[in-house]
Write a protein that holds these residues in place. Structure first.
Motif, PDB file in Angstrom:
ATOM      1  N   ASP A   1      -1.358   4.336   7.407  1.00  0.00           N
ATOM      2  CA  ASP A   1      -2.628   4.072   6.755  1.00  0.00           C
ATOM      3  C   ASP A   1      -2.582   3.209   5.389  1.00  0.00           C
ATOM      4  OD1 ASP A   1      -0.107   5.295   5.803  1.00  0.00           O
ATOM      5  OD2 ASP A   1      -0.651   7.470   5.564  1.00  0.00           O
ATOM      6  N   SER A   2      -0.894   3.136   4.600  1.00  0.00           N
ATOM      7  CA  SER A   2      -1.112   2.435   3.902  1.00  0.00           C
ATOM      8  C   SER A   2       0.747   1.847   3.581  1.00  0.00           C
ATOM      9  CB  SER A   2      -1.249   3.637   2.671  1.00  0.00           C
ATOM     10  OG  SER A   2      -0.126   3.235   1.236  1.00  0.00           O
ATOM     11  N   THR A   3       1.140   1.399   3.603  1.00  0.00           N
ATOM     12  CA  THR A   3       2.371   0.750   3.806  1.00  0.00           C
ATOM     13  C   THR A   3       2.864   1.348   2.300  1.00  0.00           C
ATOM     14  OG1 THR A   3       1.736  -1.038   2.610  1.00  0.00           O
ATOM     15  CG2 THR A   3       2.247  -1.544   4.620  1.00  0.00           C
ATOM     16  N   ASN A   4       2.484   1.722   1.055  1.00  0.00           N
ATOM     17  CA  ASN A   4       2.696   2.861   0.110  1.00  0.00           C
ATOM     18  C   ASN A   4       3.378   4.063   0.285  1.00  0.00           C
ATOM     19  OD1 ASN A   4       2.674   0.176  -1.413  1.00  0.00           O
ATOM     20  ND2 ASN A   4       2.005   1.449  -3.339  1.00  0.00           N
ATOM     21  N   SER A   5       2.892   4.594   1.952  1.00  0.00           N
ATOM     22  CA  SER A   5       2.642   5.527   1.895  1.00  0.00           C
ATOM     23  C   SER A   5       4.147   5.207   2.834  1.00  0.00           C
ATOM     24  CB  SER A   5       1.599   7.180   2.534  1.00  0.00           C
ATOM     25  OG  SER A   5       0.658   6.839   1.572  1.00  0.00           O
TER      26      SER A   5
ATOM     27  N   ARG B   1      -2.565  -4.338   9.117  1.00  0.00           N
ATOM     28  CA  ARG B   1      -3.525  -3.706   8.599  1.00  0.00           C
ATOM     29  C   ARG B   1      -3.216  -2.222   8.005  1.00  0.00           C
ATOM     30  NH1 ARG B   1      -4.436  -1.221  14.196  1.00  0.00           N
ATOM     31  NH2 ARG B   1      -5.401  -3.306  15.542  1.00  0.00           N
ATOM     32  N   GLN B   2      -4.775  -1.847   7.418  1.00  0.00           N
ATOM     33  CA  GLN B   2      -4.020  -0.292   6.860  1.00  0.00           C
ATOM     34  C   GLN B   2      -5.540   0.373   6.824  1.00  0.00           C
ATOM     35  OE1 GLN B   2      -1.369  -0.910   3.226  1.00  0.00           O
ATOM     36  NE2 GLN B   2      -2.853  -2.013   2.940  1.00  0.00           N
ATOM     37  N   THR B   3      -5.375   1.560   7.323  1.00  0.00           N
ATOM     38  CA  THR B   3      -6.120   2.314   7.359  1.00  0.00           C
ATOM     39  C   THR B   3      -6.869   3.207   6.054  1.00  0.00           C
ATOM     40  OG1 THR B   3      -5.303   3.911   8.105  1.00  0.00           O
ATOM     41  CG2 THR B   3      -5.591   2.667  10.314  1.00  0.00           C
ATOM     42  N   ALA B   4      -5.829   3.123   5.333  1.00  0.00           N
ATOM     43  CA  ALA B   4      -6.277   3.538   3.939  1.00  0.00           C
ATOM     44  C   ALA B   4      -6.137   2.925   3.224  1.00  0.00           C
ATOM     45  CB  ALA B   4      -5.406   4.909   4.013  1.00  0.00           C
ATOM     46  N   GLY B   5      -5.806   2.105   2.847  1.00  0.00           N
ATOM     47  CA  GLY B   5      -4.892   0.987   1.609  1.00  0.00           C
ATOM     48  C   GLY B   5      -5.449   1.772   0.604  1.00  0.00           C
ATOM     49  N   ARG B   6      -4.259   1.520  -0.350  1.00  0.00           N
ATOM     50  CA  ARG B   6      -4.970   1.946  -2.071  1.00  0.00           C
ATOM     51  C   ARG B   6      -4.903   0.992  -2.910  1.00  0.00           C
ATOM     52  NH1 ARG B   6      -0.987   6.413  -0.180  1.00  0.00           N
ATOM     53  NH2 ARG B   6       0.643   5.138  -1.758  1.00  0.00           N
ATOM     54  N   GLY B   7      -5.642   1.258  -3.575  1.00  0.00           N
ATOM     55  CA  GLY B   7      -5.377   0.390  -4.711  1.00  0.00           C
ATOM     56  C   GLY B   7      -5.436   0.751  -6.245  1.00  0.00           C
ATOM     57  N   ARG B   8      -5.312   0.639  -7.134  1.00  0.00           N
ATOM     58  CA  ARG B   8      -4.968   1.155  -8.370  1.00  0.00           C
ATOM     59  C   ARG B   8      -6.792   1.892  -8.830  1.00  0.00           C
ATOM     60  NH1 ARG B   8      -5.338  -2.566 -12.671  1.00  0.00           N
ATOM     61  NH2 ARG B   8      -4.175  -0.722 -14.220  1.00  0.00           N
ATOM     62  N   LEU B   9      -6.310   3.070  -9.479  1.00  0.00           N
ATOM     63  CA  LEU B   9      -6.450   3.431 -10.096  1.00  0.00           C
ATOM     64  C   LEU B   9      -7.722   4.475  -9.114  1.00  0.00           C
ATOM     65  CD1 LEU B   9      -8.003   0.798 -13.249  1.00  0.00           C
ATOM     66  CD2 LEU B   9      -6.462   3.074 -13.323  1.00  0.00           C
TER      67      LEU B   9
ATOM     68  N   VAL C   1      -9.902   1.958  -3.585  1.00  0.00           N
ATOM     69  CA  VAL C   1      -9.639   1.266  -1.870  1.00  0.00           C
ATOM     70  C   VAL C   1      -8.884  -0.007  -1.511  1.00  0.00           C
ATOM     71  CG1 VAL C   1     -10.296   0.817   0.649  1.00  0.00           C
ATOM     72  CG2 VAL C   1     -10.859   3.563  -0.672  1.00  0.00           C
ATOM     73  N   TRP C   2      -8.331  -0.338  -0.549  1.00  0.00           N
ATOM     74  CA  TRP C   2      -7.659  -1.567  -1.458  1.00  0.00           C
ATOM     75  C   TRP C   2      -8.376  -2.165   0.315  1.00  0.00           C
ATOM     76  CZ3 TRP C   2      -6.773  -5.571  -4.143  1.00  0.00           C
ATOM     77  CH2 TRP C   2      -5.967  -6.396  -3.354  1.00  0.00           C
ATOM     78  N   PHE C   3      -9.434  -2.485   0.616  1.00  0.00           N
ATOM     79  CA  PHE C   3      -9.894  -3.417   1.359  1.00  0.00           C
ATOM     80  C   PHE C   3      -8.386  -4.503   1.969  1.00  0.00           C
ATOM     81  CE2 PHE C   3     -11.750  -7.698   3.427  1.00  0.00           C
ATOM     82  CZ  PHE C   3     -12.810  -7.336   4.479  1.00  0.00           C
TER      83      PHE C   3
ATOM     84  N   ARG D   1     -11.897 -14.553  -9.946  1.00  0.00           N
ATOM     85  CA  ARG D   1     -11.951 -14.040  -8.968  1.00  0.00           C
ATOM     86  C   ARG D   1     -10.185 -13.192  -8.416  1.00  0.00           C
ATOM     87  NH1 ARG D   1     -15.873 -13.726  -4.395  1.00  0.00           N
ATOM     88  NH2 ARG D   1     -18.147 -15.152  -5.544  1.00  0.00           N
ATOM     89  N   LYS D   2     -10.684 -12.358  -7.507  1.00  0.00           N
ATOM     90  CA  LYS D   2      -9.066 -11.553  -7.354  1.00  0.00           C
ATOM     91  C   LYS D   2      -8.913 -11.951  -5.982  1.00  0.00           C
ATOM     92  CE  LYS D   2      -6.785  -7.086  -7.395  1.00  0.00           C
ATOM     93  NZ  LYS D   2      -7.134  -5.652  -8.313  1.00  0.00           N
ATOM     94  N   VAL D   3      -7.370 -12.265  -5.911  1.00  0.00           N
ATOM     95  CA  VAL D   3      -6.981 -13.019  -4.802  1.00  0.00           C
ATOM     96  C   VAL D   3      -5.274 -11.576  -4.249  1.00  0.00           C
ATOM     97  CG1 VAL D   3      -4.692 -14.424  -5.749  1.00  0.00           C
ATOM     98  CG2 VAL D   3      -6.375 -14.265  -3.488  1.00  0.00           C
ATOM     99  N   ALA D   4      -5.436 -10.902  -4.848  1.00  0.00           N
ATOM    100  CA  ALA D   4      -4.145  -9.834  -4.690  1.00  0.00           C
ATOM    101  C   ALA D   4      -4.006  -9.305  -6.002  1.00  0.00           C
ATOM    102  CB  ALA D   4      -2.738 -10.901  -4.738  1.00  0.00           C
ATOM    103  N   GLY D   5      -2.607  -7.901  -5.103  1.00  0.00           N
ATOM    104  CA  GLY D   5      -3.033  -6.727  -6.883  1.00  0.00           C
ATOM    105  C   GLY D   5      -2.133  -6.564  -6.240  1.00  0.00           C
ATOM    106  N   VAL D   6      -1.567  -5.067  -7.061  1.00  0.00           N
ATOM    107  CA  VAL D   6      -0.195  -4.648  -6.871  1.00  0.00           C
ATOM    108  C   VAL D   6       0.037  -3.135  -7.667  1.00  0.00           C
ATOM    109  CG1 VAL D   6       2.437  -4.953  -7.769  1.00  0.00           C
ATOM    110  CG2 VAL D   6       1.281  -6.780  -8.023  1.00  0.00           C
TER     111      VAL D   6
ATOM    112  N   GLY E   1       4.045  -2.179  -4.163  1.00  0.00           N
ATOM    113  CA  GLY E   1       2.636  -2.055  -3.073  1.00  0.00           C
ATOM    114  C   GLY E   1       2.289  -3.608  -3.476  1.00  0.00           C
ATOM    115  N   VAL E   2       2.178  -4.689  -2.537  1.00  0.00           N
ATOM    116  CA  VAL E   2       1.212  -5.891  -2.652  1.00  0.00           C
ATOM    117  C   VAL E   2       0.645  -6.293  -2.115  1.00  0.00           C
ATOM    118  CG1 VAL E   2       1.797  -8.729  -3.222  1.00  0.00           C
ATOM    119  CG2 VAL E   2       3.301  -6.735  -4.179  1.00  0.00           C
ATOM    120  N   GLY E   3      -0.407  -6.092  -2.216  1.00  0.00           N
ATOM    121  CA  GLY E   3      -2.252  -6.749  -0.948  1.00  0.00           C
ATOM    122  C   GLY E   3      -2.127  -8.302  -1.551  1.00  0.00           C
TER     123      GLY E   3
END
Ligand code: BTN
Length: 280
Positions: A35-39, A59-67, A70-72, A134-139, A155-157
């Protein structure tokens, strides 16, 4: 159009072949789906997983981003991973350490991307990694509890081989991938190994005598500094001003536009959490 081929599946052996770490990525769990590697990492940490444990998913089915975003996380082309940190940080240094972990992790991403691709990424405060605009990665750093020895999950995407046209509509103008920028595809296992190497090196720097050097390097790589920015704060307030500096605790120091403050009033706003937009 970018000429990219589909990525090879990740294997633990291929990642380990490039690892030079003491602890990070040892062990490394590789999942087909999460769902999310962070979870998953938070659950492993709660069950006692060691410092350095890494969870990666295809793949993640519920990848989380900041704020709350959703993380694609489509299958196969990118990297989604979470690192468990269990560091003994002196109580008086804990708040500063916690606020620098995401910034140090973004700097690790910058080094890994630069070394593996020749691209020149920058950081948008606090921890978005950009190529150009453009954004290529987030934490996304998360913890289940607070305290000097509470585990922290980093968590890093990283968008590696996704062609621009495969990003969803709402990311079309703002997201990118390494392949789209370099016009060739990349070996994800080699990039993941280097990312883990750099995460260990930069998180070690943060804990040691090189912490101020790391902060200076972050400032030098931060595309936000010296720019006019609009910051949306957690309480809904919006501030526009000049991003002047990064404070010792990792806060973004913004000089708000408008009349100068009266003598005795602070000239800067210290932004600790918020969404920053770079203005012209
Ligand atoms: C951001 O909004 O910039 C942070 C994105 C973080 C995404 C990564 S992908 C691996 C890990 N698992 C998640 O659910 N999120 C992080």
């Amino acid at each position: 159009m970018t000429a990219v081929t589909r990525s090879q599946a990740l294997t633990i052996e291929a990642v380990q072949a490039g690892l030079r770490t003491r602890a990070v990525g040892r062990p490394l769990h590789l999942l087909e789906e999460a769902d999310s590697t962070n979870s998953v990492a938070l659950a492993l940490a709660a069950a006692g997983a060691a410092d350095g444990t890494v969870v990666v998913a295809e793949r993640q089915t519920a990848g989380r981003g900041r704020l709350g975003r959703v993380w694609f996380s489509p299958p196969g082309d990118n990297l989604y991973g979470s690192l468990i940190l269990r560091r003994k940080v002196p109580r008086e240094q804990l708040a500063a350490w916690l606020s620098w972990v995401p910034l140090a992790s973004a700097l690790a991403l910058v080094h890994a991307v630069r070394d593996m691709t020749g691209l020149e990424p920058t950081v948008k405060w606090p921890n978005d990694v950009l190529i150009g605009t453009r954004k290529v990665a987030g934490v996304l750093c998360e913890t289940a509890s607070l305290g000097a020895e509470a585990p922290v999950v980093v968590g890093v995407g990283l968008n590696v081989n996704t062609p621009l046209e495969r990003f969803p509509e709402d990311l079309q103008e703002t997201a990118t991938s390494l392949a789209a920028e370099a016009r060739r595809s990349f070996d994800r296992a080699a990039i993941l190994a280097e990312l883990l190497n750099q995460l260990e090196a930069h998180l070690d720097r943060l804990a040691g005598s090189e912490a101020s050097g790391l902060a200076d390097e972050y400032r030098a790589r931060c595309a936000t500094l010296g720019r006019r920015v609009r910051v949306s704060l957690a309480d809904g307030a919006v501030v526009t001003g000049l991003a002047e500096s990064i404070g010792p605790d990792g806060a973004l120091l913004v000089a708000p536009e408008g009349p100068l403050p009266s003598p005795g009033e602070r000239r800067f706003m210290e932004v600790r959490a918020g969404d920053v937009v770079h203005l012209r």
